[in-house]
Design an enzyme around this catalytic site. Structure first.
Site, PDB file in Angstrom:
ATOM      1  CE  LYS A   1     -39.299  -1.427  40.055  1.00 59.21           C
ATOM      2  NZ  LYS A   1     -38.452  -1.421  38.844  1.00 59.21           N
TER       3      LYS A   1
ATOM      4  CB  CYS B   1     -49.408  -9.305  28.891  1.00 57.84           C
ATOM      5  SG  CYS B   1     -50.149  -7.757  28.368  1.00 57.84           S
TER       6      CYS B   1
END
Ligand code: NAP
Length: 487
Positions: free
Chosen positions: A184, A294
């Site tokens: 997903k 990140c």
């Protein structure tokens, strides 16, 4: 400007769900829009999967698992290798597609396609190196056989900031290990993953091995799959907040997990550092992906002797960066992903200045359409500022001064995160001392980028569990089976 057309690359992508090797509309025919963050305009509509579609995707992955595990490793590797070639051959059009849905400048998008493709080349080589063992038991009588097997059907969830690479970093090792998948992608950037699904199908990936569900209902579609009992693994890249929630869901079936979560990277510059290298490294660690990484440097700690010079040079470089739509020539700073991201960055800057931080450059949004924020440098940022503990995820460099090594390390480690840190020093003993004491899974020593498909990427503390890439990356998708043999 690119030679491939914008409408051409968007038009070429299949916008349906990819389940069991077939492109299919969502069960209730719903779709959702994908926006260009540089203009706010709708690029296209893609299928909006319902929970029933999610279950159909898991059914397909489960049905394909047995055959896929039995597929020769060499052939699994060759599929990845062909997909690597296709990604590189289509680098320009895939980069444009990514820039349109995510905003990053074209040069960076091209870089991400190459980085993403490299995971396929790396894991194509790893597929044939899955090892085992044969040993004599300590009593001299029995024998031990140890073999590695695919974990089984895996659920993969990826974020919007690296729409292609965060997918290939999971799909590469899963394919190499012999696992089937339901993936997903983030709702804001589904197009890169849909394009990748077609590339893998064309490269010969059997039906049902990779299933792609695009949806605006991430939780309602994925939770039933996590709780279903047939999936054996969840590999998630995204925020720590969502990661925590998913870990709780996984506990029900004791699902194996890989968690690549948020970061709050400290960037330490000592008086003895090569200042040119430190400023170059700061620009890379801060501005790669418009600060939406990140691994982005989130807190700059600079020793007193050079803080003024470092701040001056960084400010000069940041203020000169061209801002604009990522498709325009020379643009380095594209838009943030959406208006909420701009509002969050703005709120963090306001909070810091209200607590005494000074703005050296930037500190404002950009008028006009799109979600732009100016490259910003702040000094005298106090530890109490929200941006000391929260991911900024934007082009803001907060600088604080320190005097001693202990003080710098205490500040650097004062966070729940532990993904990456950066250290700039020319003194070898200091470098090793500091690297050993930093509580992060990765460290950039005198360099501003750590990501490399051949290296183990991942964090400690609340930045995650497990590693992606390197020789350990495939282990995340393998189980070890031990057979006790009586002679
Ligand atoms: P996010 O909000 O956590 O979303 C990540 C993915 O999880 C998206 O596909 C999202 O779907 C999905 N999701 C959200 N809620 C869910 C739920 N309840 N159940 C199942 N799936 C759910 O993170 P993001 O804003 O996309 O990405 C930024 C974050 O990712 C930052 O914290 C960044 O540090 C982290 N990140 C970490 C790494 C790493 O390697 N450590 C790499 C890149 C990014 P929707 O798009 O539909 O919301």
């Amino acid at each position: 400007m690119s030679t491939v057309s914008e409408s051409g690359v968007v038009g070429a992508v299949n916008k349906e769900l990819f389940i069991g090797g077939k492109w299919t509309a969502a069960a209730d025919s719903r779709t959702f829009p994908v926006h260009d963050p540089a203009t706010g305009e709708v690029l296209c509509e893609v299928a909006d999967a319902s929970p029933a579609d999610g279950l159909a995707a898991l059914d397909a992955a489960v049905a394909a698992q047995a055959d896929w595990s039995a597929h020769p490793p060499r052939e699994r590797g060759e599929i990845l290798r062909r997909a690597f070639d296709a990604l590189m051959a289509r680098q320009d059009e895939l980069a444009l597609l990514m820039t349109l849905e995510m905003g990053k400048p074209l040069a960076e998008a091209r870089g991400e396609i190459a980085y993403a493709a490299e995971f396929f080349r790396w894991f194509a080589e790893e597929a044939v190196r899955i090892d085992g063992g044969y040993a004599v038991a300590p009593n001299g009588v029995g024998r031990f056989l140890v073999t590695k097997q695919p974990v089984g059907p895996s659920l993969l969830i990826t974020p919007w900031n690296f729409p292609m690479a965060m997918g290939t970093r999971k799909i590469g090792p899963a394919v190499a290990a012999g696992c089937t998948m339901v993936i997903k992608p983030a709702a804001q950037t589904p197009l890169s993953m849909l394009a990748l699904a077609q590339i893998l199908a064309d490269a010969g990936l059997p039906d049902g091995v990779l299933n792609v569900v695009t949806t605006t209902g991430a939780g309602e579609v994925m939770e039933p799959l996590i709780r279903d009992g047939r999936a054996r693994k969840l590999s998630f890249t995204g925020s720590t907040a969502v990661g925590r929630k998913l870990l709780e869901q996984c506990a029900g079936n004791v699902l194996r997990t890989s968690m690549e979560l948020g970061g709050n990277a400290p960037f330490l510059v000592f008086d003895d550092a090569d200042l040119d290298a430190a400023v170059d490294g700061a620009m890379q660690a801060k501005m790669r992906n418009i600060g939406e990484a990140c691994t982005a440097a989130n807190r700059f700690y600079v020793q007193r002797g050079i803080v003024e010079e470092f701040s001056r040079r960084l400010t000069e470089r940041m203020a000169a960066l061209p801002i604009g739509r990522g498709t325009e020539d020379g643009v380095v700073v594209g838009p943030l992903i959406d208006e909420a991201a701009v509002a969050k960055v703005n709120a963090l800057v306001t909070d810091a200045t209200q607590r005494g931080a000074k703005v050296l450059t930037g500190g404002t949004t950009v008028d006009g359409p799109g979600h732009f924020y100016r490259p910003t440098v702040l000094t005298d940022v106090p530890a109490a500022a929200r941006m000391s503990t929260e991911e900024i995820f934007g082009p803001v460099a907060p600088i604080s001064v320190f005097d001693t090594e202990d003080e710098a390390l205490a500040a650097a480690n004062d966070t729940e995160y532990g993904l990456v840190s950066y250290v700039f020093t020319s003194e070898i003993k200091r470098a090793l001392r500091v690297c050993e004491r930093l509580e992060t899974g990765m460290i950039g020593l005198n360099q501003g980028i750590v990501s490399n498909p051949a290296a183990p990427f991942g964090g400690v503390k609340q930045s995650g569990l497990g590693r992606e890439g390197g020789t350990v990356g495939i282990e995340e998708f393998l189980e070890t089976k031990y057979i006790a043999v009586s002679l």
